[in-house]
Motif scaffolding. Structure first.
Motif, PDB file in Angstrom:
ATOM      1  N   LEU A  54       0.342  -1.123  -0.034  1.00  0.00           N
ATOM      2  CA  LEU A  54      -0.267   0.100  -0.327  1.00  0.00           C
ATOM      3  C   LEU A  54       0.459   1.151   0.281  1.00  0.00           C
ATOM      4  O   LEU A  54       0.209   2.058  -0.783  1.00  0.00           O
ATOM      5  CB  LEU A  54      -0.665   0.031   1.202  1.00  0.00           C
ATOM      6  N   THR A  55       2.205   1.319   0.797  1.00  0.00           N
ATOM      7  CA  THR A  55       2.879   2.608   0.600  1.00  0.00           C
ATOM      8  C   THR A  55       3.797   2.894  -0.610  1.00  0.00           C
ATOM      9  O   THR A  55       3.579   3.709  -1.053  1.00  0.00           O
ATOM     10  CB  THR A  55       3.884   2.434   1.746  1.00  0.00           C
ATOM     11  N   GLY A  56       3.561   1.917  -1.298  1.00  0.00           N
ATOM     12  CA  GLY A  56       4.184   2.060  -3.170  1.00  0.00           C
ATOM     13  C   GLY A  56       3.201   2.273  -3.663  1.00  0.00           C
ATOM     14  O   GLY A  56       3.363   2.908  -4.185  1.00  0.00           O
ATOM     15  N   MET A  57       1.814   1.533  -3.920  1.00  0.00           N
ATOM     16  CA  MET A  57       0.756   3.057  -4.749  1.00  0.00           C
ATOM     17  C   MET A  57       0.653   3.465  -3.934  1.00  0.00           C
ATOM     18  O   MET A  57       0.815   4.868  -4.836  1.00  0.00           O
ATOM     19  CB  MET A  57      -0.641   1.848  -3.539  1.00  0.00           C
ATOM     20  N   PHE A  58       1.070   4.588  -2.884  1.00  0.00           N
ATOM     21  CA  PHE A  58       0.325   5.519  -2.071  1.00  0.00           C
ATOM     22  C   PHE A  58       1.648   6.981  -3.276  1.00  0.00           C
ATOM     23  O   PHE A  58       1.298   7.392  -3.239  1.00  0.00           O
ATOM     24  CB  PHE A  58       0.816   5.781  -0.331  1.00  0.00           C
ATOM     25  N   PHE A  59       2.924   6.265  -2.496  1.00  0.00           N
ATOM     26  CA  PHE A  59       4.147   7.091  -3.099  1.00  0.00           C
ATOM     27  C   PHE A  59       3.973   6.427  -4.714  1.00  0.00           C
ATOM     28  O   PHE A  59       5.161   8.176  -5.019  1.00  0.00           O
ATOM     29  CB  PHE A  59       5.459   6.869  -2.538  1.00  0.00           C
ATOM     30  N   SER A  60       3.335   6.152  -5.705  1.00  0.00           N
ATOM     31  CA  SER A  60       2.997   6.553  -7.169  1.00  0.00           C
ATOM     32  C   SER A  60       2.595   7.351  -7.581  1.00  0.00           C
ATOM     33  O   SER A  60       2.557   7.443  -9.159  1.00  0.00           O
ATOM     34  CB  SER A  60       2.792   4.714  -7.754  1.00  0.00           C
ATOM     35  N   LEU A  61       2.094   7.748  -6.163  1.00  0.00           N
ATOM     36  CA  LEU A  61       1.092   8.744  -6.594  1.00  0.00           C
ATOM     37  C   LEU A  61       1.466  10.798  -6.207  1.00  0.00           C
ATOM     38  O   LEU A  61       1.435  11.780  -6.233  1.00  0.00           O
ATOM     39  CB  LEU A  61       0.064   9.721  -6.202  1.00  0.00           C
ATOM     40  N   THR A  62       3.375  10.712  -6.140  1.00  0.00           N
ATOM     41  CA  THR A  62       4.013  11.657  -5.157  1.00  0.00           C
ATOM     42  C   THR A  62       4.942  11.511  -6.178  1.00  0.00           C
ATOM     43  O   THR A  62       5.665  10.517  -6.782  1.00  0.00           O
ATOM     44  CB  THR A  62       4.432  11.324  -3.865  1.00  0.00           C
ATOM     45  N   ASN A  63       6.112  12.745  -5.957  1.00  0.00           N
ATOM     46  CA  ASN A  63       7.240  13.151  -6.364  1.00  0.00           C
ATOM     47  C   ASN A  63       9.029  12.689  -5.963  1.00  0.00           C
ATOM     48  O   ASN A  63       9.494  12.906  -5.846  1.00  0.00           O
ATOM     49  CB  ASN A  63       7.507  14.523  -7.578  1.00  0.00           C
ATOM     50  N   TYR A  64       8.224  11.786  -4.793  1.00  0.00           N
ATOM     51  CA  TYR A  64       9.496  11.833  -3.756  1.00  0.00           C
ATOM     52  C   TYR A  64      10.513  10.598  -4.746  1.00  0.00           C
ATOM     53  O   TYR A  64       9.702  10.003  -5.432  1.00  0.00           O
ATOM     54  CB  TYR A  64       8.493  10.782  -2.918  1.00  0.00           C
ATOM     55  N   ALA A  65      11.970  11.229  -3.689  1.00  0.00           N
ATOM     56  CA  ALA A  65      12.549  10.885  -4.821  1.00  0.00           C
ATOM     57  C   ALA A  65      13.229   9.997  -3.726  1.00  0.00           C
ATOM     58  O   ALA A  65      14.757   9.002  -4.224  1.00  0.00           O
ATOM     59  CB  ALA A  65      14.180  11.400  -4.589  1.00  0.00           C
ATOM     60  N   GLY A  66      12.661   9.153  -2.565  1.00  0.00           N
ATOM     61  CA  GLY A  66      13.443   8.074  -1.614  1.00  0.00           C
ATOM     62  C   GLY A  66      13.720   8.764  -0.213  1.00  0.00           C
ATOM     63  O   GLY A  66      14.186   8.393   0.475  1.00  0.00           O
TER      64      GLY A  66
END
Lengths: 313, 301
Positions: A54-66
């Motif tokens: 779920l975290t992965g799915m959530f961050f797929s909607l952001t421009n997070y670089a890690g």
């Protein structure tokens, strides 16, 4: 999760179990023990599997670089995926590789399994030999074959006077994928052979006797008796092989490391490189979600199509 | 090994415990004659497996100047120092220890917990909670690892589980989907009367599991144990992303680092590959028949 807590709560609000009531409530007491058996595992599973998904799915909607700050970008990552040549070519390579290898593995394994199931000498020993590749590490097998394909095979090619074989096929952008298919098949056939052998043993021998009396050829016997009866095992093997091969990583790292250029980069590799080394966390998570959908859809489709061909004894 | 909807036939004759499996097949075969041409064909085909293995062993025993030619020549003199060199360069005993800890940990924890979970699910399938749980675990079979890879790495670092302990915990949890599926199918074939008798005698559910069910599960435990062992021992991607301390590298990881640093020193590299492959290969040579029948049993379900 909510279900589990509800049930636990319900049990807690129940009047205390004194010695006399024990017998009467034995059913509910038993079931409570069963909840204790699964709830810790469920919690661990939720933390270590479901939450990351779920975290992965959530961050797929952001421009997070890690690392650092991030913002919501909506579906922008997804839109960009379809314009990214590197991503598209990694899907192209992964499909080409996975589909070809699945076919090679299944045809090869079925052939070997039928041979191993025939009346041959040293049957157990041969079965043992054919299973060896399965227990070896993919990475190390890749390294060994990397050397064979870059040093020994070109010598054979020169000796035979075949041009395209005279240099390392792993260094050739058009042929490198064939090397990866070959090595992966060499290793994956082992496991499929075992499954097919298990399948072949479910086919009653009398069917062949009857067919032989009717004068059916070996080929005809295979298509009209063997294959329909082991179709269930064929489905299992096809689905498992394709699903596993779509996730190829180790063998590619060992054989070509994605090269020459990016011609043999698999999807898993792009996600690993972009996500861990390239600061594309959010973007690669969008890639992963697309990848998840692709694998689920393909697996379900495959099962539907193949299961229609199955016959029960 | 199959997904839930595949091959639902309950009357599969190779199911454990029913006649007509491996044993009968062997007995039938002994009576009939041997096909010599087919045996020859199989022997030739088996060279595709044996030749690369031979090549690996031979190369590991050569000195670098013996490397030329087709590579299939026997070494003129045996160079055992390749092994001692590889032993030192990869810090082999340490990597072996880490791989051993991860593998043993994964196998033991998997056998105990996964069978327990499957038991509770199999005996309570009529309850919606357990049924939902079953399908929830099975559905996870289709989630490809790369989607979890990046988030779980961060999570494990936060939880201070970016070490061998965290690693075998992950193998246990990620194996749950498939193992629950395999175990559940097997447990359903065990008559519940056995447990009822134990409960009547005053045994608790835990005791019943430990003393009645777990021993009956032995063939399934062997299958699950073998598959988990091979997975944990050979896995590369999960240790690569999870382990943060270079001192906790497993054998495949050591080979990876080694390859990057010394990729021209082939003879030492091959000695090191061979040392990494050897432990499982040796175990396999001794337990071969058992391993194959175990995996076969697992594949049928």
């Amino acid at each position: 999760m909510t279900m589990a807590t509800n049930i636990l709560k319900r049990n807690r609000t129940r009047p205390g179990l004194n010695a006399g009531a024990k017998k009467k409530y034995s059913v509910s007491r038993t079931s409570r023990t069963f909840y204790w058996m699964v709830v810790p595992a469920l919690i661990l599973f939720l933390i270590l599997h479901t939450l990351p998904t779920l975290t992965g799915m959530f961050f797929s909607l952001t421009n997070y670089a890690g690392y650092g700050e991030w913002d919501f970008v909506g579906l922008k990552n997804y839109a960009n995926l379809f314009k990214d040549d590197r991503i598209l070519s990694s899907y192209g390579f992964t499909f080409l590789f996975a589909v070809t290898t699945t076919i090679v593995v299944n045809v090869g394994a079925l052939f070997i399994a039928i041979l191993l199931n025939a009346k041959i000498k040293f049957q157990t020993a041969f079965r043992g030999i054919f299973f060896i590749p399965n227990i070896l590490s993919v990475l190390i097998v890749g390294y060994v074959f990397n050397y064979l394909l870059s040093n020994n095979l070109p010598l054979v090619g020169q000796w035979l006077g075949i041009d395209w074989l005279s240099t390392s096929i792993l260094a050739n952008p058009d042929l490198a994928w064939l090397g990866i298919v070959g090595v992966t098949a060499w290793q994956s056939i082992a496991f499929s052979v075992i499954i097919y052998l298990a399948g072949l043993q479910t086919v009653p021998g009398e069917l062949y006797e009857a067919a032989s009396l009717d004068g059916a050829s070996a080929w005809k016997q295979f298509w009209s008796i063997t294959f329909p009866l082991i179709a269930g095992f064929f489905t299992i093997n096809m689905v498992l092989a394709l699903k596993g091969l779509l996730q190829a990583f180790d063998q590619i790292v060992a054989l070509t490391n994605g090269g020459p250029g990016t011609s043999t980069e698999s999807v898993a590799m792009v996600i690993y490189r972009g996500g861990f080394q390239g600061g594309e966390y959010g973007y690669q998570m969008a890639n992963s979600v697309v990848y998840l959908v692709v694998i689920v859809v393909l697996s379900l489709l495959q099962m539907r199509v193949l299961q229609r061909k199955e016959v029960d004894i | 090994m199959s997904a839930p909807t595949i091959n639902p036939s309950p009357k599969d004759p190779t199911q454990p415990g029913t006649p007509g499996g491996l044993g009968t097949q062997h007995r039938e075969r002994r009576r009939s004659s041997v096909n010599i041409p087919l045996t020859a064909l199989v022997a030739v085909l088996s060279l595709t497996i044996l030749v690369p293995l031979y090549f690996t062993v031979v190369t590991a025993l050569k000195s670098p100047d013996q490397l030329g030619g087709t590579g299939f020549e026997l070494p003129t003199s045996i160079h055992v120092e390749n092994f001692s060199k590889a032993w030192e360069l990869t810090n082999f005993p340490h990597a072996l220890l880490i791989s051993g800890i991860v593998t043993v940990g994964a196998v033991v924890l998997t056998l105990i917990t996964n069978s327990l979970v499957a038991y509770a699910i199999a005996r309570n399938m009529h309850r919606p909670f357990f049924k939902a749980l079953y399908y929830f675990f099975i559905a996870a079979l289709f989630v490809p690892f790369p989607i979890i890879m990046l988030p779980v790495t961060k999570e494990m670092a936060v939880l201070h589980l970016d070490n061998p302990v965290g690693l075998f915990l992950l193998y246990t949890v990620y194996g749950l989907s498939f193992n629950v599926f395999v175990y559940t199918a097997f447990i359903k074939s065990i008559p519940p009367e056995l447990e009822e008798a134990a409960i009547m005698d005053g045994a608790s559910v835990w005791t019943t599991f430990r003393k009645v069910i777990f021993p009956i599960l032995t063939p399934m435990n062997a299958t699950v144990g073998i598959l988990t062992c091979m997975w944990a021992w050979n896995d590369f991607l999960l240790p690569l992303v999870i382990l943060s301390d270079p001192n906790t590298r497993t054998l495949p990881l050591v080979q990876y680092v080694f390859q990057g640093q010394f990729n021209t020193d082939y003879t030492t590299a091959f000695a090191s590959y061979l040392m990494a492959l050897a432990p499982l290969l040796l175990v396999y040579l001794f337990a071969q028949r058992w391993v194959i029948s175990g995996v076969m049993r697992g594949s049928i379900k």
